[in-house]
Design an enzyme around this catalytic site. Sequence first.
Site, PDB file in Angstrom:
ATOM      1  CG  ASP A  30      24.185   3.085 -34.189  1.00  0.00           C
ATOM      2  OD1 ASP A  30      25.342   3.399 -34.541  1.00  0.00           O
ATOM      3  OD2 ASP A  30      23.181   3.748 -34.508  1.00  0.00           O
TER       4      ASP A  30
ATOM      5  CG  ASP B 282      25.558   9.231 -33.246  1.00  0.00           C
ATOM      6  OD1 ASP B 282      25.848   9.922 -32.256  1.00  0.00           O
ATOM      7  OD2 ASP B 282      26.368   8.939 -34.139  1.00  0.00           O
TER       8      ASP B 282
ATOM      9  CB  THR C 186      29.848   3.695 -34.301  1.00  0.00           C
ATOM     10  OG1 THR C 186      29.486   5.018 -34.692  1.00  0.00           O
ATOM     11  CG2 THR C 186      31.348   3.585 -34.154  1.00  0.00           C
ATOM     12  N   GLY C 187      29.171   4.037 -37.301  1.00  0.00           N
ATOM     13  CA  GLY C 187      29.677   4.608 -38.540  1.00  0.00           C
ATOM     14  C   GLY C 187      30.847   5.534 -38.303  1.00  0.00           C
TER      15      GLY C 187
END
Length: 123
Positions: free
Chosen positions: A8, A10, A41-42
């Site tokens: 990921d 953040d 990631t989003g």
Amino acid sequence: MIKLIASDLDGTALNGGKLSDKNKAAIQKAVDAGIEFVVSTGRALYAVPKDFYDIKEFKYAITCNGACLCNVRTGEVLRKYKVETDDVKNLIAISRKYNVTFEVFTGGHRGHIDKKYHEDPVK
């Protein structure tokens, strides 16, 4: 044997929105050992920080909260999962009815967020 590391961004690979020299060195050490490194990631693809592109072996990203797998070097979308138009319309109607924020990703490259959330995400 580890063949792949997916990370990921953040609060994981990034600290304060930046890829630290320490994390970059750790990623480089892994890829030098033959381990594939993938950002997961989003975020949409355009929002993956350019610092990762300095790692020449960095080739793939899972973006849009898992809805898209991209080759970061060519921009090619290798796999995408989409929601049909009528389902999107129904989800938007439900989110408005219950005052729920929504985010929509299009084409694996762009994200669109409800204006209310963009203006005040904490609220």
